[in-house]
Design a protein around this motif. Sequence first.
Motif, PDB file in Angstrom:
ATOM      1  N   ARG A   1      12.169   1.947   4.721  1.00  0.00           N
ATOM      2  CA  ARG A   1      11.605   0.611   4.956  1.00  0.00           C
ATOM      3  C   ARG A   1      10.085   0.632   5.044  1.00  0.00           C
ATOM      4  NH1 ARG A   1      15.843   0.157   8.914  1.00  0.00           N
ATOM      5  NH2 ARG A   1      14.302   0.244  10.602  1.00  0.00           N
ATOM      6  N   VAL A   2       9.461   1.817   5.066  1.00  0.00           N
ATOM      7  CA  VAL A   2       8.014   1.930   5.185  1.00  0.00           C
ATOM      8  C   VAL A   2       7.393   1.874   3.795  1.00  0.00           C
ATOM      9  CG1 VAL A   2       6.096   3.351   6.000  1.00  0.00           C
ATOM     10  CG2 VAL A   2       8.235   3.266   7.299  1.00  0.00           C
ATOM     11  N   THR A   3       6.422   0.988   3.616  1.00  0.00           N
ATOM     12  CA  THR A   3       5.779   0.813   2.309  1.00  0.00           C
ATOM     13  C   THR A   3       5.114   2.102   1.842  1.00  0.00           C
ATOM     14  OG1 THR A   3       5.366  -1.493   2.899  1.00  0.00           O
ATOM     15  CG2 THR A   3       4.147  -0.607   1.022  1.00  0.00           C
ATOM     16  N   LEU A   4       4.584   2.874   2.776  1.00  0.00           N
ATOM     17  CA  LEU A   4       3.853   4.081   2.428  1.00  0.00           C
ATOM     18  C   LEU A   4       4.736   5.106   1.721  1.00  0.00           C
ATOM     19  CD1 LEU A   4       0.917   5.017   2.904  1.00  0.00           C
ATOM     20  CD2 LEU A   4       1.729   6.282   4.891  1.00  0.00           C
TER      21      LEU A   4
ATOM     22  N   ALA B   1       3.989   0.967   9.926  1.00  0.00           N
ATOM     23  CA  ALA B   1       3.388   2.244  10.300  1.00  0.00           C
ATOM     24  C   ALA B   1       1.906   2.054  10.571  1.00  0.00           C
ATOM     25  CB  ALA B   1       3.596   3.277   9.191  1.00  0.00           C
ATOM     26  N   PHE B   2       1.340   2.936  11.377  1.00  0.00           N
ATOM     27  CA  PHE B   2      -0.099   2.930  11.617  1.00  0.00           C
ATOM     28  C   PHE B   2      -0.552   4.370  11.844  1.00  0.00           C
ATOM     29  CE2 PHE B   2       2.001   2.352  15.702  1.00  0.00           C
ATOM     30  CZ  PHE B   2       1.350   3.252  16.536  1.00  0.00           C
TER      31      PHE B   2
ATOM     32  N   LYS C   1      -1.250  11.893  -3.965  1.00  0.00           N
ATOM     33  CA  LYS C   1      -1.915  10.963  -4.883  1.00  0.00           C
ATOM     34  C   LYS C   1      -1.359   9.550  -4.738  1.00  0.00           C
ATOM     35  CE  LYS C   1      -3.076  14.416  -8.403  1.00  0.00           C
ATOM     36  NZ  LYS C   1      -2.962  14.804  -9.824  1.00  0.00           N
ATOM     37  N   GLN C   2      -0.027   9.437  -4.586  1.00  0.00           N
ATOM     38  CA  GLN C   2       0.577   8.121  -4.445  1.00  0.00           C
ATOM     39  C   GLN C   2       0.117   7.435  -3.155  1.00  0.00           C
ATOM     40  OE1 GLN C   2       4.710   9.103  -4.655  1.00  0.00           O
ATOM     41  NE2 GLN C   2       4.730   9.335  -6.882  1.00  0.00           N
ATOM     42  N   MET C   3       0.025   8.219  -2.082  1.00  0.00           N
ATOM     43  CA  MET C   3      -0.427   7.649  -0.815  1.00  0.00           C
ATOM     44  C   MET C   3      -1.897   7.242  -0.893  1.00  0.00           C
ATOM     45  SD  MET C   3       1.454  10.026   2.046  1.00  0.00           S
ATOM     46  CE  MET C   3       3.233   9.983   2.244  1.00  0.00           C
ATOM     47  N   CYS C   4      -2.730   8.036  -1.567  1.00  0.00           N
ATOM     48  CA  CYS C   4      -4.137   7.686  -1.713  1.00  0.00           C
ATOM     49  C   CYS C   4      -4.309   6.426  -2.550  1.00  0.00           C
ATOM     50  CB  CYS C   4      -4.914   8.847  -2.335  1.00  0.00           C
ATOM     51  SG  CYS C   4      -5.159  10.232  -1.198  1.00  0.00           S
TER      52      CYS C   4
ATOM     53  N   ARG D   1      -5.529  -0.794  -0.211  1.00  0.00           N
ATOM     54  CA  ARG D   1      -5.713  -1.483   1.061  1.00  0.00           C
ATOM     55  C   ARG D   1      -7.121  -1.275   1.608  1.00  0.00           C
ATOM     56  NH1 ARG D   1      -0.535   0.862   4.143  1.00  0.00           N
ATOM     57  NH2 ARG D   1      -1.366  -0.304   5.887  1.00  0.00           N
ATOM     58  N   GLN D   2      -8.085  -1.154   0.743  1.00  0.00           N
ATOM     59  CA  GLN D   2      -9.452  -0.854   1.161  1.00  0.00           C
ATOM     60  C   GLN D   2     -10.004  -1.936   2.099  1.00  0.00           C
ATOM     61  OE1 GLN D   2     -12.230  -0.650  -2.036  1.00  0.00           O
ATOM     62  NE2 GLN D   2     -14.018  -0.397  -0.720  1.00  0.00           N
TER      63      GLN D   2
END
Length: 487
Positions: A326-329, A395-396, A439-442, A448-449
Amino acid sequence: MKYPLILGFGIVALDVAVWRLRIPPNELVRLAIRLALFSALNWVLFSSGLSPFTQAPPESAAELHWLGQVLEIIWWLMGARLLTLSLDTLLLPKAWRRQRLFSDVFGAVVFLAAVVAALGFVLELPVRGLVATSGALAIVLGLAIQSTLSDVFAGIVLNTTEPYSVGDWVVIDDVEGKVVEMNWRATHLLTGEGNTLIVPNAVASKAKISNNSRPANVHGLSLVLEIDPEARPKTVLDALGRALTGCNVILDTPAPFARMKRTTLNSVQYEVVAFVDDMNKKLAVSNELFDLCYRHLAASDVTLRALGVAGPATTAPDAKEALLKRVTLFESLTADEVTRLAKRLSRHEYQADQQVLAPDTVPDSLSIVHSGVLSVRLSELAGDREIARIGPGEAFGEAGLLAGLAMHVSIATLTPSVLYQLGKDDMTSFLKDHPEVAKQMCQLLAYRQDRLGKLTTAIPSVQEKGQSVFQWLFEKVRHLHSLHNGS
């Protein structure tokens, strides 16, 4: 007076020009000018021997006699119009003027009286016989248009009692819309689909009317959810209560609430009721609240039941894996990668009003909310300000864990909460085995800059170095987690 007819018709032409060209734009000034012109017409008529209460005196030329008759009839019609405008502008409330019903009905009565008076005084016709004949004609006409007359009198009742006015959001016979016009026949509603719905006044006067614009600053919204009947009611109501707490847009007063509404053959219906201060917020808040209810129910292992359909028998999924999905990340991870990463998560429980993250610190772990509600606050010169609330599936700390960026906000629990955390060492080990995930997370962080610029240390101007934001972030991740250059 020489040429009174020419002067009289000139005044009438000037009045028509002021009326049609709306000169000057101010309504009160324009009315004052028209009243002055009518006074001038009175002076012309009475000083020249013409009177609207008698026939025009016979002239040597028949044309002059009939022109005098016409001018006297115009005097009656002009007076009727100015009387209607004076009442409409000076006496009627603004709400009644917008609805136009009273001004239209009163104008029709005054014009009818002016026509009868002109026929009796100017043309000297037998008005008594005309009135008797018109009375019989009115009975026949009334029977023919009784539905229209019903709308007219119902409109008078609606305008007098004012259950709604132009600009209000109302529900009439289960149809919701904004009142854009009220006239002698019907009420015009602009629905949420952008269509115009016309409700006859006779129907509206008998219907159940719900005015969502009164009181002005409180607008209710309601969601009905079908829940698996095996779920314990207290568990469901607690989850729905946390969902209401997680929405910081709804009003505290009147207090929102959740309740069990009724039972069906295959489910139990629960209702969530909340209030907002602006009608335009209802749609967005309803969608947000439904999403919060879904997530908090899922965090409590409560599933929504399809309407009228028995729930299929399913095996209980692993709680950690279900949370990661369920986490977008982590939505780009495969099932095997999710399984491996779920084994590295550690469970942490927090009580209400407990600080989870202090401001201006670099998080050393990624925190994923499993259940509960957390508040994100930003410290400003005027004091702390809540900017968001976090619920299940959010998440944070990813910016600190991945790139070593400090968070400018503080995060604390509003309700008892359960968080799963992924430490830096576990993340480093996972990224070394799956460098493509870094790379995908970056890429997601670069996307989300804008949010990073507000909540974390600002990203420097990397364009001057010929780097993109993604390249700069990836260099930070590779350096922080000691990834090989070949990765």
